[in-house]
Design an enzyme around this catalytic site. Sequence first.
Site, PDB file in Angstrom:
ATOM      1  CG  HIS A  72       1.909  30.195  44.256  1.00  0.00           C
ATOM      2  ND1 HIS A  72       1.586  30.868  42.828  1.00  0.00           N
ATOM      3  CD2 HIS A  72       1.199  31.571  45.174  1.00  0.00           C
ATOM      4  CE1 HIS A  72       0.846  31.561  42.996  1.00  0.00           C
ATOM      5  NE2 HIS A  72       0.918  32.225  43.861  1.00  0.00           N
ATOM      6  CE1 TYR A 200       6.948  28.185  34.477  1.00  0.00           C
ATOM      7  CE2 TYR A 200       5.313  27.293  35.857  1.00  0.00           C
ATOM      8  CZ  TYR A 200       6.276  28.154  35.004  1.00  0.00           C
ATOM      9  OH  TYR A 200       7.227  28.176  36.588  1.00  0.00           O
ATOM     10  N   PRO A 292      14.669  30.666  32.052  1.00  0.00           N
ATOM     11  CG  PRO A 292      13.602  32.302  31.155  1.00  0.00           C
ATOM     12  CD  PRO A 292      14.182  31.280  30.981  1.00  0.00           C
ATOM     13  CE  LYS A 296      14.229  24.499  40.173  1.00  0.00           C
ATOM     14  NZ  LYS A 296      13.321  25.174  41.121  1.00  0.00           N
ATOM     15  CE1 TYR A 383       8.284  26.241  38.570  1.00  0.00           C
ATOM     16  CE2 TYR A 383       7.516  26.533  40.639  1.00  0.00           C
ATOM     17  CZ  TYR A 383       7.920  26.813  39.930  1.00  0.00           C
ATOM     18  OH  TYR A 383       7.034  27.596  38.993  1.00  0.00           O
TER      19      TYR A 383
HETATM   20  C1  PHB Z   1       8.182  35.743  36.639  1.00  0.00           C
HETATM   21  O1  PHB Z   1       7.469  35.585  37.352  1.00  0.00           O
HETATM   22  O2  PHB Z   1       9.028  36.887  36.440  1.00  0.00           O
HETATM   23  C2  PHB Z   1       8.810  34.216  36.948  1.00  0.00           C
HETATM   24  C3  PHB Z   1       7.960  32.984  37.556  1.00  0.00           C
HETATM   25  C4  PHB Z   1       8.620  31.987  37.169  1.00  0.00           C
HETATM   26  C5  PHB Z   1       9.140  32.014  36.162  1.00  0.00           C
HETATM   27  C6  PHB Z   1      10.098  32.624  35.422  1.00  0.00           C
HETATM   28  C7  PHB Z   1       8.985  33.844  35.383  1.00  0.00           C
HETATM   29  O3  PHB Z   1       9.173  30.117  35.560  1.00  0.00           O
END
Ligand code: PHB
Length: 389
Positions: A72, A200, A292, A296, A383
């Site tokens: 990505h 997000y 989460p 990280k 990130y």
């Molecule tokens: C996930 O795909 O489970 C996932 C992706 C990004 C995050 C947290 C969880 O920041």
Amino acid sequence: MRTQVAIIGAGPAGLLLGALLHRSGIDNVVVEQRSADYVLGRIRAGVLEQVAVDLLDEAGVGARLHAEGLPHDGVNLSFGGQRHRIDLHALTGKRVVVYGQTEVTRDLMDHRRSLGRPTVYEADQVAVHGFDGDKPWVTFVKDAQVQRIDADFIAGCDGFHGVCRASVPAGAITEHEKVYPFGWLGLLADVPPVNHELIYGHTERGFMLASMRSATRSRFYLQCPLTDRVEDWSDDAFYDEFARRLPPDAAARLVRGPALEKSIAPLRSFVAEPLRFGRLFLAGDAGHIVPPTGAKGLNLAASDVGLLSRALAEFYGGSPAGIDTYSQRALARIWKAERFSWWFTQLMHRFPENGSFGERMQQAELAYLVQSESAQQAMAENYVGLPLA
Ligand code: PHB
Ligand code: APR
């Protein structure tokens, strides 16, 4: 039994450490309290930084990740009816790879089996001893027999609730913790992603995240009160709420399908200092937890064991410098990831207790972020992940 490094915990930290040590010719045994199937049944995050990909390659387990992982180049932030793309690759020259932690763990397990390196699953009453001297050992009960492993070192890769950190004398360790007043309700389903990159979202109903595992499997999250019980969330209720929090174009693409897994996870920031106690080292969730939001957790576990495996290789090569500085070097990186994860969590979630001023500050900060190239650059660098050391 005798080995050079006794590794407690067969999560990604323990298994990757075992694979990296093997590459350096260092003998190791992994002791895990659960079964392999139980470990593989836990659904966790799914975004790998370049550092983690490099370490998995170095360990010789990168093949499936390169074949099936989804590179990505950007992530999306949605708020106040807008959607903004952070172009990770343009801003940093790096990208992330979407590949589930479950798959990483499965690859590491398969690799370890093919090497014939021992892993003891379903070990009860695991205990660590003598790490303040130079002959530590591990005991556990397996098939109703008490067993003992003598080692040069013990690696505590046994997660947040493990026995290793708990075995350190209280006066020798300092713990820093922040618990957030909400959880994440996650749902995994065999439906196509709502978008080709992660979204997000900050909404007045709370945070949402649209993630994925593949072109046909999605992982969706909703911020929820800690008092919610997963049994009270039907799949339909989840999708209804998720659709309300998605930007409209993505909501129009939402495909519903039965949950393969649904769970609520609390959010916590936690760091233990130091990470070395004589001949015991802590790595991964045993030493620190991040919320989460910044994805990280797995990456920090990988970078810890990257540093630790090098330090141990140096030790067997004749220099103690690496093990003497492991804690300090790992913690420097950990605190940076803690800061980013905390910042991104504060920015994106709903905190009613902070009142309308708090909400306006979040909106102002989001507006600043999408207007400021330098702010986006800082976010993107964090990130995609900082270099190992
Ligand atoms: C996930 O795909 O489970 C996932 C992706 C990004 C995050 C947290 C969880 O920041
Ligand atoms: N004895 C042996 N094994 C134990 C013990 C014990 N007393 N306590 C816990 N374990 C095992 C757990 O069953 C688990 O399999 O240690 C393992 C720790 O694995 P993880 O919790 O996955 O932690 P880690 O390997 O550090 O990986 C960190 O996992 O929680 C996510 O987001 C986090 O992605 C990050 C990653």
